[in-house]
Write a protein that holds these residues in place. Structure first.
Motif, PDB file in Angstrom:
ATOM      1  N   ALA A   1     -32.087   7.108  -5.651  1.00 13.31           N
ATOM      2  CA  ALA A   1     -31.313   6.623  -6.035  1.00 13.31           C
ATOM      3  C   ALA A   1     -30.870   5.427  -4.943  1.00 13.31           C
ATOM      4  CB  ALA A   1     -29.577   7.006  -6.050  1.00 13.31           C
TER       5      ALA A   1
ATOM      6  N   ALA B   1     -32.482   4.283 -10.060  1.00 12.84           N
ATOM      7  CA  ALA B   1     -33.033   5.387  -9.909  1.00 12.84           C
ATOM      8  C   ALA B   1     -34.743   5.516 -10.280  1.00 12.84           C
ATOM      9  CB  ALA B   1     -32.260   6.824 -10.843  1.00 12.84           C
TER      10      ALA B   1
ATOM     11  N   HIS C   1     -33.283   3.782 -14.890  1.00 11.42           N
ATOM     12  CA  HIS C   1     -34.602   4.714 -13.411  1.00 11.42           C
ATOM     13  C   HIS C   1     -35.848   4.144 -14.068  1.00 11.42           C
ATOM     14  CE1 HIS C   1     -32.430   8.775 -14.016  1.00 11.42           C
ATOM     15  NE2 HIS C   1     -32.312   8.311 -15.285  1.00 11.42           N
TER      16      HIS C   1
ATOM     17  N   ILE D   1     -25.171   4.940 -11.883  1.00  8.54           N
ATOM     18  CA  ILE D   1     -26.890   4.001 -12.259  1.00  8.54           C
ATOM     19  C   ILE D   1     -27.065   3.593 -13.018  1.00  8.54           C
ATOM     20  CG2 ILE D   1     -28.610   5.594 -12.520  1.00  8.54           C
ATOM     21  CD1 ILE D   1     -28.352   7.881 -11.502  1.00  8.54           C
TER      22      ILE D   1
END
Length: 130
Positions: free
Chosen positions: A42, A27, A108, A105
């Motif tokens: 994403a 992400a 980040h 995911i």
């Protein structure tokens, strides 16, 4: 070639299939992803050689920074791909993959430049840059 995933832009002017394994999703919260996607992006990745374009009549590439080029549909505006010049890896926006994806995911990135209107509270690793 065994097809591991298929996908397209919204209008289907760009359609693709991926023959190799896909990596977990990153992400990306950088300001360029926000400008081109409307929020964070994403993205999964694969070997560029494993991405086969089935239809690319509306695919256009935009050099969004020195670090990479973005592939998008010129008709519907879908953000599809990101690739660093000369790289053998290509990133594919997860939202353009046909479901189910089976992906999750992983982390980040570029959270140091994320916008102030949301929080990241999923407990996954966060990096200020890449």
């Amino acid at each position: 070639m065994t097809v591991h995933a298929t996908g397209s832009c919204h209008c289907r002017g760009v359609r693709y299939e991926i023959g190799g394994e896909l990596n977990p999703i990153l992400a990306c919260h950088c300001s360029i992803c926000a400008k081109t996607s409307g929020n964070y992006a994403a993205m999964t990745s694969c070997a560029a050689a494993d991405l086969k374009l089935l239809n690319d009549e509306t695919l256009r590439w935009y050099p969004s920074s020195d670090a990479g080029n973005r592939g998008f549909c010129m008709r519907c505006g879908s953000n599809l791909f990101w690739q660093s010049p000369g790289s053998e890896e290509i990133y594919v926006t997860a939202g353009t993959l046909d479901r189910p994806t089976g992906l999750k995911i992983k982390e980040h990135i570029f959270v140091g430049s994320k916008s102030d209107y949301y929080d990241i509270a999923d407990g996954l690793p966060q990096k200020d840059e890449w």
